[in-house]
Design a protein around this motif. Structure first.
Motif, PDB file in Angstrom:
ATOM      1  N   VAL A 146       7.519 -12.060  61.143  1.00 36.06           N
ATOM      2  CA  VAL A 146       7.656 -13.119  61.314  1.00 36.06           C
ATOM      3  C   VAL A 146       6.688 -13.704  62.917  1.00 36.06           C
ATOM      4  O   VAL A 146       6.237 -14.568  63.195  1.00 36.06           O
ATOM      5  CB  VAL A 146       8.972 -13.377  62.256  1.00 36.06           C
ATOM      6  N   LEU A 147       6.590 -11.957  63.625  1.00 34.56           N
ATOM      7  CA  LEU A 147       5.805 -12.005  64.450  1.00 34.56           C
ATOM      8  C   LEU A 147       4.488 -12.716  65.031  1.00 34.56           C
ATOM      9  O   LEU A 147       3.643 -12.851  65.875  1.00 34.56           O
ATOM     10  CB  LEU A 147       6.534 -11.080  66.049  1.00 34.56           C
ATOM     11  N   ILE A 198       8.409 -23.023  61.575  1.00 33.40           N
ATOM     12  CA  ILE A 198       8.744 -22.909  59.784  1.00 33.40           C
ATOM     13  C   ILE A 198       8.325 -21.607  59.199  1.00 33.40           C
ATOM     14  O   ILE A 198       9.736 -21.169  58.778  1.00 33.40           O
ATOM     15  CB  ILE A 198       7.847 -23.618  59.075  1.00 33.40           C
ATOM     16  N   THR A 199       6.860 -21.008  59.521  1.00 32.10           N
ATOM     17  CA  THR A 199       6.925 -20.198  58.714  1.00 32.10           C
ATOM     18  C   THR A 199       7.842 -18.663  59.320  1.00 32.10           C
ATOM     19  O   THR A 199       7.464 -17.819  58.707  1.00 32.10           O
ATOM     20  CB  THR A 199       5.673 -18.834  59.145  1.00 32.10           C
ATOM     21  N   GLY A 200       7.884 -18.279  60.633  1.00 25.90           N
ATOM     22  CA  GLY A 200       9.187 -17.595  61.000  1.00 25.90           C
ATOM     23  C   GLY A 200      10.285 -17.502  59.755  1.00 25.90           C
ATOM     24  O   GLY A 200      11.017 -16.331  59.705  1.00 25.90           O
ATOM     25  N   LEU A 201      10.391 -18.901  59.883  1.00 28.49           N
ATOM     26  CA  LEU A 201      12.009 -19.110  59.038  1.00 28.49           C
ATOM     27  C   LEU A 201      11.569 -18.523  57.628  1.00 28.49           C
ATOM     28  O   LEU A 201      12.587 -17.839  56.861  1.00 28.49           O
ATOM     29  CB  LEU A 201      12.537 -20.566  59.223  1.00 28.49           C
ATOM     30  N   LEU A 202      10.601 -18.988  57.086  1.00 34.81           N
ATOM     31  CA  LEU A 202       9.554 -18.914  55.404  1.00 34.81           C
ATOM     32  C   LEU A 202      10.117 -16.980  55.487  1.00 34.81           C
ATOM     33  O   LEU A 202      10.066 -16.243  54.381  1.00 34.81           O
ATOM     34  CB  LEU A 202       8.982 -18.831  55.082  1.00 34.81           C
ATOM     35  N   PHE A 203       9.587 -16.513  56.550  1.00 33.91           N
ATOM     36  CA  PHE A 203       9.278 -14.809  56.462  1.00 33.91           C
ATOM     37  C   PHE A 203      10.845 -14.020  56.338  1.00 33.91           C
ATOM     38  O   PHE A 203      11.468 -13.087  56.482  1.00 33.91           O
ATOM     39  CB  PHE A 203       8.313 -14.464  57.330  1.00 33.91           C
ATOM     40  N   PHE A 204      11.875 -14.968  57.512  1.00 32.56           N
ATOM     41  CA  PHE A 204      12.955 -14.544  57.416  1.00 32.56           C
ATOM     42  C   PHE A 204      13.882 -14.209  55.751  1.00 32.56           C
ATOM     43  O   PHE A 204      14.296 -13.113  55.615  1.00 32.56           O
ATOM     44  CB  PHE A 204      14.018 -14.969  58.336  1.00 32.56           C
ATOM     45  N   ALA A 259       9.938 -28.412  54.485  1.00 33.22           N
ATOM     46  CA  ALA A 259       9.459 -28.619  55.717  1.00 33.22           C
ATOM     47  C   ALA A 259       7.799 -27.630  56.056  1.00 33.22           C
ATOM     48  O   ALA A 259       7.498 -28.801  56.323  1.00 33.22           O
ATOM     49  CB  ALA A 259      10.516 -28.097  56.942  1.00 33.22           C
ATOM     50  N   SER A 260       7.628 -26.926  55.356  1.00 36.47           N
ATOM     51  CA  SER A 260       6.219 -26.087  55.072  1.00 36.47           C
ATOM     52  C   SER A 260       5.178 -27.481  54.662  1.00 36.47           C
ATOM     53  O   SER A 260       4.332 -27.629  54.647  1.00 36.47           O
ATOM     54  CB  SER A 260       6.362 -24.692  54.745  1.00 36.47           C
ATOM     55  N   LEU A 261       5.428 -27.895  53.678  1.00 34.03           N
ATOM     56  CA  LEU A 261       4.590 -29.019  52.694  1.00 34.03           C
ATOM     57  C   LEU A 261       4.269 -30.337  53.637  1.00 34.03           C
ATOM     58  O   LEU A 261       3.895 -31.162  53.127  1.00 34.03           O
ATOM     59  CB  LEU A 261       5.340 -29.072  51.564  1.00 34.03           C
ATOM     60  N   GLY A 262       5.512 -30.257  55.156  1.00 34.48           N
ATOM     61  CA  GLY A 262       4.827 -31.858  55.982  1.00 34.48           C
ATOM     62  C   GLY A 262       6.045 -32.684  55.029  1.00 34.48           C
ATOM     63  O   GLY A 262       5.450 -33.914  55.704  1.00 34.48           O
ATOM     64  N   LEU A 263       7.029 -32.734  54.812  1.00 36.35           N
ATOM     65  CA  LEU A 263       8.290 -33.907  54.721  1.00 36.35           C
ATOM     66  C   LEU A 263       8.055 -34.863  56.268  1.00 36.35           C
ATOM     67  O   LEU A 263       8.223 -34.010  57.227  1.00 36.35           O
ATOM     68  CB  LEU A 263       8.863 -32.956  54.068  1.00 36.35           C
TER      69      LEU A 263
END
Length: 519
Positions: free
Chosen positions: A258-259, A358-364, A406-410
């Motif tokens: 995440v970090l 977004i990527t922080g959330l994905l890794f969580f 969210a990651s794909l840019g909606l």
């Protein structure tokens, strides 16, 4: 304001030092010491977040281009190095993002501290974690080139230990590769800093930015831009200097991933904006077309790598897939910077924050799936006996789907605006840059968005869909309380930033114009 900024750096530093106290200071027995150390970590990072929010609340939003909460005292007179700190509309959002992510990671670690045979104690984990926070926050607040280098380097050692001691799989080789790549890049970057400082007679970043390259010859600027740019590109990470990243993410514990994705990658792109654009503008313009080309290649390459990992039967690791997706997303940041336009650079800075959320959330989320199933293998998580999150853990599945779109840019979510503005910058690059070349980069970036949608939707289909009535390898637990506390702020801010982009753009626009010398 000045006191807040000093306390922001001093508090986690003192917290890290406190973990060196005798073990009995944290409790009479091992279990108590472990619990109190993790609680201490959450309290300190929570106070740091409160200071960051107070700093943002007291910030003069009417003048975001002016450095605020400034500290400027002599530190090493013989070298002309000053202890110079401050925040403006570019650094403030990154400071708040860093404080938020570290606090959420500390909350998550209260229940899910990385543990395995031979891992150090929670007290050691807390000390490493707080030292990492000091380095990350300092990187975004220092205003002296040598101080920037020191802050840039401080994060390497704690992140190395997070991967090597609390990671999994081939954790030691991955940690070694991480530190070797970044140390080599930093050594080259330091040569560029020394060249600029010795030629200009100062290492002060505000004075150098105000001069905007005056006093530095074209050849000096080109050499400095090459050295500094290479060092920062390793951390960004720009293709083809990215190869340390997938291994580091795959082996890192959840909070380390995440970090690493949410903050450490931003240190490279922040340096490009804060150092290269205003201090060596001629050298930056010389290399901008090449940076744009590497960015466009990185966007497509990262997406194709993710598509390959997402295919059935490839035994693709979901953490590795998200790591490769970062190469593509950070490519948009680099493309916006390479355009040398206010629109493009603003888009890059917005995409920086959006990617961190977004990527922080994905890794969580991926970390939680790995905890539940003891694997992040996509083939194991899909199929009739796989996760089938929509049927077995619908709230967890819905949150994964939200993070993916969210990651794909909606449109309406944070991932949309940064990538759109970066492509707008490429559509009409700065004067002196080849428009046909940047139009080609823009087309490749557009192709990358389509490929991104393809692999992320495939991930959602494979992990979230399926027959929940079929026997599962493991029955997934629904969203837990500590997970909801750790993840909800990231989801909420992703929505807020997507619906109200002016929240960030009004802060960064005046600063970007100053850095580019157009306002």
């Amino acid at each position: 304001m000045t006191a807040l900024l000093i306390a922001l750096l001093l508090l986690p530093l003192l917290g890290a030092a406190a973990t060196l106290a005798p073990a009995t200071a944290f409790g009479p027995d091992e279990e108590t010491r472990e619990r109190r150390a993790l609680g201490f970590n959450a309290v300190v990072t929570g106070l740091v977040l409160a200071l960051a929010v107070a700093l943002a609340a007291g910030f003069d939003h009417g003048h975001p281009g002016r450095m605020q909460a400034v500290v400027d005292v002599r530190w090493i007179p013989a070298l002309g190095v000053r202890f110079h700190l401050g925040v403006d509309g570019v650094s403030l959002p990154l400071v708040v993002l860093t404080a938020l992510l570290t606090f959420l990671c500390a909350i998550y670690s209260l229940k899910r501290r990385p543990t395995a045979e031979g891992t150090p104690s929670a007290r050691a984990f807390t000390g490493v974690f707080l030292l990492l926070e000091v380095g990350m926050l300092a990187t975004f607040t220092v205003l002296d080139l040598l101080l920037f280098f020191l802050a840039f380097e401080i994060v390497l050692v704690p992140m190395y230990f997070l991967i090597a001691r609390w990671g999994s799989g081939a954790k030691v080789p991955s940690a070694n590769r991480f530190i070797l790549y970044t140390l080599l890049g930093s050594a080259v970057m330091l040569l560029g800093f020394l060249l600029v400082g010795l030629k200009a007679g100062t290492f002060d970043m505000t004075a150098l930015a105000a001069a905007h390259g005056h006093g530095l010859s074209h050849s000096t600027q080109v050499l400095a831009a090459l050295a500094i740019g290479l060092g920062l590109a390793v951390k960004a990470p720009a293709w083809p200097l990215h190869s340390w990243l997938p291994d580091a993410h795959t082996s890192a514990p959840t909070v380390g991933s995440v970090l690493l994705a949410g903050v450490l990658l931003k240190m490279g792109t922040y340096g490009l904006v804060r150092v290269l654009l205003p201090i060596v503008p001629d050298g930056t313009a010389t290399f901008a077309p090449y940076l744009g080309a590497l960015a466009a290649i990185g966007i497509v390459y990262g997406s194709l790598a993710c598509l390959a990992l997402a295919r059935p039967g490839r035994r693709g690791d979901l953490k590795r897939l998200i790591a490769y997706s970062s190469v593509g997303h950070m490519g948009f940041v680099l493309l916006g910077i390479a355009s040398l336009t206010p629109v493009g650079v603003n888009g890059a800075l917005f995409a920086n924050i959006a990617h961190g959320l977004i990527t922080g959330l994905l890794f969580f989320l991926v970390g939680s799936l790995k905890d539940r199933y003891r694997t992040s293998d996509l083939d194991a998580l899909s199929g009739e006996t796989g996760a089938a999150l929509y049927g077995r853990a619908p709230r967890l599945g819905a949150l994964l789907a939200f993070a993916a779109v969210a990651s794909l840019g909606l449109p309406g979510l944070a991932g949309f605006w940064g990538e759109l503005l970066a492509m707008f910058g490429a559509f009409q690059p700065a004067a002196g840059l080849s428009r046909p070349a940047f139009l080609t980069y823009m087309v490749l970036a557009g192709l990358g968005t389509l490929l991104t949608a393809a692999y992320l939707l495939q991930v959602v289909r494979r992990v979230c869909m399926g027959d929940p009535k079929q026997p599962a390898v493991a029955e997934p637990a629904e969203l837990r309380g500590y997970e909801a506390v750790s993840w909800t702020p990231l989801a909420a801010l992703t929505l807020v930033a997507g619906l109200w982009p002016a929240l960030l753009l009004t802060l960064s626009t005046p600063v970007v114009k100053q850095l580019l010398g157009v306002g």
